[in-house]
Design a protein around this motif. Structure first.
Motif, PDB file in Angstrom:
ATOM      1  N   LEU A   1      -6.928  -3.593  -4.093  1.00  0.00           N
ATOM      2  CA  LEU A   1      -6.582  -3.558  -5.517  1.00  0.00           C
ATOM      3  C   LEU A   1      -6.679  -4.951  -6.142  1.00  0.00           C
ATOM      4  O   LEU A   1      -6.871  -5.076  -7.356  1.00  0.00           O
ATOM      5  CB  LEU A   1      -5.155  -3.018  -5.711  1.00  0.00           C
ATOM      6  CG  LEU A   1      -4.981  -1.507  -5.838  1.00  0.00           C
ATOM      7  CD1 LEU A   1      -5.364  -0.807  -4.543  1.00  0.00           C
ATOM      8  CD2 LEU A   1      -3.532  -1.170  -6.199  1.00  0.00           C
TER       9      LEU A   1
ATOM     10  N   PHE B   1       0.112  -1.401 -14.734  1.00  0.00           N
ATOM     11  CA  PHE B   1       0.684  -2.096 -15.884  1.00  0.00           C
ATOM     12  C   PHE B   1      -0.401  -2.490 -16.887  1.00  0.00           C
ATOM     13  O   PHE B   1      -0.134  -2.656 -18.077  1.00  0.00           O
ATOM     14  CB  PHE B   1       1.436  -3.341 -15.398  1.00  0.00           C
ATOM     15  CG  PHE B   1       2.053  -4.161 -16.493  1.00  0.00           C
ATOM     16  CD1 PHE B   1       3.221  -3.758 -17.106  1.00  0.00           C
ATOM     17  CD2 PHE B   1       1.458  -5.341 -16.918  1.00  0.00           C
ATOM     18  CE1 PHE B   1       3.790  -4.508 -18.121  1.00  0.00           C
ATOM     19  CE2 PHE B   1       2.020  -6.099 -17.935  1.00  0.00           C
ATOM     20  CZ  PHE B   1       3.187  -5.676 -18.538  1.00  0.00           C
ATOM     21  N   GLN B   2      -1.627  -2.642 -16.401  1.00  0.00           N
ATOM     22  CA  GLN B   2      -2.738  -3.048 -17.256  1.00  0.00           C
ATOM     23  C   GLN B   2      -3.400  -1.860 -17.960  1.00  0.00           C
ATOM     24  O   GLN B   2      -4.394  -2.049 -18.664  1.00  0.00           O
ATOM     25  CB  GLN B   2      -3.780  -3.795 -16.415  1.00  0.00           C
ATOM     26  CG  GLN B   2      -3.258  -5.066 -15.780  1.00  0.00           C
ATOM     27  CD  GLN B   2      -3.970  -5.430 -14.498  1.00  0.00           C
ATOM     28  OE1 GLN B   2      -5.034  -4.894 -14.181  1.00  0.00           O
ATOM     29  NE2 GLN B   2      -3.383  -6.345 -13.720  1.00  0.00           N
TER      30      GLN B   2
ATOM     31  N   VAL C   1       7.596   3.991  -6.046  1.00  0.00           N
ATOM     32  CA  VAL C   1       7.223   2.629  -5.656  1.00  0.00           C
ATOM     33  C   VAL C   1       8.182   2.105  -4.594  1.00  0.00           C
ATOM     34  O   VAL C   1       7.761   1.485  -3.603  1.00  0.00           O
ATOM     35  CB  VAL C   1       7.204   1.698  -6.890  1.00  0.00           C
ATOM     36  CG1 VAL C   1       7.067   0.242  -6.466  1.00  0.00           C
ATOM     37  CG2 VAL C   1       6.058   2.082  -7.821  1.00  0.00           C
TER      38      VAL C   1
ATOM     39  N   ARG D   1      -5.647  -7.857  -8.090  1.00  0.00           N
ATOM     40  CA  ARG D   1      -4.610  -7.996  -9.119  1.00  0.00           C
ATOM     41  C   ARG D   1      -4.561  -6.791 -10.045  1.00  0.00           C
ATOM     42  O   ARG D   1      -3.888  -6.819 -11.075  1.00  0.00           O
ATOM     43  CB  ARG D   1      -4.857  -9.277  -9.911  1.00  0.00           C
ATOM     44  CG  ARG D   1      -4.760 -10.539  -9.053  1.00  0.00           C
ATOM     45  CD  ARG D   1      -5.069 -11.798  -9.827  1.00  0.00           C
ATOM     46  NE  ARG D   1      -4.069 -12.066 -10.851  1.00  0.00           N
ATOM     47  CZ  ARG D   1      -4.136 -13.088 -11.702  1.00  0.00           C
ATOM     48  NH1 ARG D   1      -5.173 -13.916 -11.640  1.00  0.00           N
ATOM     49  NH2 ARG D   1      -3.200 -13.273 -12.598  1.00  0.00           N
TER      50      ARG D   1
ATOM     51  N   THR E   1       4.380  -8.716 -10.990  1.00  0.00           N
ATOM     52  CA  THR E   1       5.802  -8.447 -11.174  1.00  0.00           C
ATOM     53  C   THR E   1       6.525  -8.500  -9.832  1.00  0.00           C
ATOM     54  O   THR E   1       5.902  -8.542  -8.769  1.00  0.00           O
ATOM     55  CB  THR E   1       6.034  -7.055 -11.787  1.00  0.00           C
ATOM     56  OG1 THR E   1       5.752  -6.041 -10.797  1.00  0.00           O
ATOM     57  CG2 THR E   1       5.149  -6.843 -13.004  1.00  0.00           C
TER      58      THR E   1
ATOM     59  N   GLY F   1       8.012  -6.071  -8.731  1.00  0.00           N
ATOM     60  CA  GLY F   1       7.967  -4.726  -8.180  1.00  0.00           C
ATOM     61  C   GLY F   1       9.161  -3.896  -8.589  1.00  0.00           C
ATOM     62  O   GLY F   1       9.425  -3.685  -9.770  1.00  0.00           O
TER      63      GLY F   1
ATOM     64  N   ARG G   1      -4.257  -1.321   0.039  1.00  0.00           N
ATOM     65  CA  ARG G   1      -3.618  -2.039  -1.069  1.00  0.00           C
ATOM     66  C   ARG G   1      -4.301  -3.367  -1.387  1.00  0.00           C
ATOM     67  O   ARG G   1      -4.446  -3.730  -2.554  1.00  0.00           O
ATOM     68  CB  ARG G   1      -2.135  -2.273  -0.776  1.00  0.00           C
ATOM     69  CG  ARG G   1      -1.376  -2.756  -2.002  1.00  0.00           C
ATOM     70  CD  ARG G   1       0.053  -3.129  -1.704  1.00  0.00           C
ATOM     71  NE  ARG G   1       0.792  -3.369  -2.942  1.00  0.00           N
ATOM     72  CZ  ARG G   1       1.828  -4.189  -3.033  1.00  0.00           C
ATOM     73  NH1 ARG G   1       2.252  -4.847  -1.968  1.00  0.00           N
ATOM     74  NH2 ARG G   1       2.440  -4.364  -4.194  1.00  0.00           N
TER      75      ARG G   1
ATOM     76  N   SER H   1      -3.401  -3.426 -11.567  1.00  0.00           N
ATOM     77  CA  SER H   1      -2.085  -2.798 -11.633  1.00  0.00           C
ATOM     78  C   SER H   1      -2.068  -1.792 -12.774  1.00  0.00           C
ATOM     79  O   SER H   1      -2.697  -2.005 -13.818  1.00  0.00           O
ATOM     80  CB  SER H   1      -0.998  -3.856 -11.863  1.00  0.00           C
ATOM     81  OG  SER H   1       0.233  -3.250 -12.209  1.00  0.00           O
TER      82      SER H   1
ATOM     83  N   GLY I   1       4.736  -6.533  -6.891  1.00  0.00           N
ATOM     84  CA  GLY I   1       3.629  -5.700  -7.336  1.00  0.00           C
ATOM     85  C   GLY I   1       2.314  -6.466  -7.325  1.00  0.00           C
ATOM     86  O   GLY I   1       2.278  -7.689  -7.208  1.00  0.00           O
ATOM     87  N   THR I   2       1.209  -5.731  -7.454  1.00  0.00           N
ATOM     88  CA  THR I   2      -0.108  -6.365  -7.437  1.00  0.00           C
ATOM     89  C   THR I   2      -0.396  -7.115  -8.735  1.00  0.00           C
ATOM     90  O   THR I   2      -1.243  -8.007  -8.756  1.00  0.00           O
ATOM     91  CB  THR I   2      -1.207  -5.309  -7.235  1.00  0.00           C
ATOM     92  OG1 THR I   2      -1.047  -4.263  -8.197  1.00  0.00           O
ATOM     93  CG2 THR I   2      -1.145  -4.734  -5.828  1.00  0.00           C
ATOM     94  N   GLY I   3       0.293  -6.758  -9.824  1.00  0.00           N
ATOM     95  CA  GLY I   3      -0.004  -7.369 -11.116  1.00  0.00           C
ATOM     96  C   GLY I   3       0.858  -8.567 -11.459  1.00  0.00           C
ATOM     97  O   GLY I   3       0.809  -9.054 -12.594  1.00  0.00           O
TER      98      GLY I   3
END
Length: 294
Positions: A132, A138-139, A256, A134, A269, A271, A129, A136, A265-267
């Motif tokens: 990764l 989401f991107q 998740v 940042r 958030t 999570g 993990r 995500s 989360g990695t981005g």
């Protein structure tokens, strides 16, 4: 590098039948040149060269490949929905229903991808993990375009792509264009439904607000129609896709939560808690609420 496919002269059923007779029904095993027709048609060697896990941990390949598979399926969903919109604009309701049927199946395939990712134990995911950074999902700009063509027009969510010119252009176009739901509501109006002009003539880059007249129009479709009515079938086909995307989000949340628990989360958030809020959103809102009028 683009290869020139070998010319095997198999452009018709008659030629394919001739080949099958010549091979006595067995597959062709020898080809001229340095490739095969299948590698060339599908760019298989290019496709299989695009996996570059960073950790060396064996479980990362599962995560990596499934991520790329999802991106390909997002592209397919987006292109299908753009086609549905064009069919609706052209008043081809049966064609749009047929395309929505396939779109739903593709989204169901996306939902099933979480079944594979859900096999990652927390310790397996934790093993890679940090690599990764940042990054995500989401991107994902293809997923953002899917959300936009479905009608979830949140302009701020296009910002991650503003420094990638060719991506930014695609995302902005998807943001500004009407959604497939806009096209469906416009069709209702052309078929005689009382849809306010400000619903039809609006800035499509903005989030549409649910309107009681649109809700009543869909309720009328259900009251007056049935399985033999094409607009009734359109309403149900749209709901099939909307429900499938809701399932995608819900299973995403569960996987998740299973894999990382309550960690952020990695981005950026929070999570799981952030994903839980997202699952409450509904595409094509008046189609959902119209059921309360029946």
């Amino acid at each position: 590098m683009t290869r020139t496919p070998p010319d095997l002269g198999l452009g018709s059923n008659a030629q394919r039948q001739e080949l099958a007779a010549a091979t006595e029904g067995c597959p062709v095993l020898d080809f001229p040149g340095t490739s095969t027709p299948y590698i060339d048609y599908q760019s298989i060697d290019v496709l299989l060269s695009l996996q570059h896990p960073r950790s060396g941990h064996p479980s990362e390949l599962t995560f990596y490949v499934l991520g790329q598979v999802k991106e390909l399926l997002f592209k397919l969903v987006y292109e299908e929905l753009v086609r549905v919109r064009a069919l609706l604009d052209g008043d081809d309701v049966p064609g749009s229903v047929w395309a929505l049927r396939r779109t739903r199946r593709v989204v169901e395939l996306l939902v099933s991808s979480w079944d594979v990712l859900g096999t990652l134990a927390p310790t397996e995911f934790n093993a890679f993990r940090d690599h990764l950074g940042r990054a995500s999902g989401f991107q994902s700009y293809t997923y953002r375009m899917v959300e936009y063509v479905l009608g979830n027009k949140v302009e701020a969510l296009a910002r991650p792509h503003r420094n990638v010119p060719h991506v930014h252009e695609q995302v902005q176009r998807a943001l500004r264009e009407p959604s497939v739901y806009d096209a469906a509501v416009a069709l209702l109006a052309r078929r005689g439904a009382r849809v306010p002009r400000d619903v039809l003539d609006r800035d499509f880059a903005q989030q549409a607000q649910p309107h009681p007249d649109v809700e009543r129009a869909w309720a009328d479709v259900y009251r007056d129609g049935g399985p033999a009515d094409e607009v009734f079938l359109l309403a149900e086909a749209l709901m099939d896709v909307a429900e499938a995307v809701c399932r995608w989000r819900s299973v995403h949340l569960l996987v998740v939560e299973r894999v990382i628990g309550t960690k952020p989360g990695t981005g950026g958030t929070t999570g799981v808690s952030w994903l839980r809020r997202i699952t409450e959103h509904r595409f094509f809102p008046e189609l959902w609420t119209a059921r309360g009028l029946l």
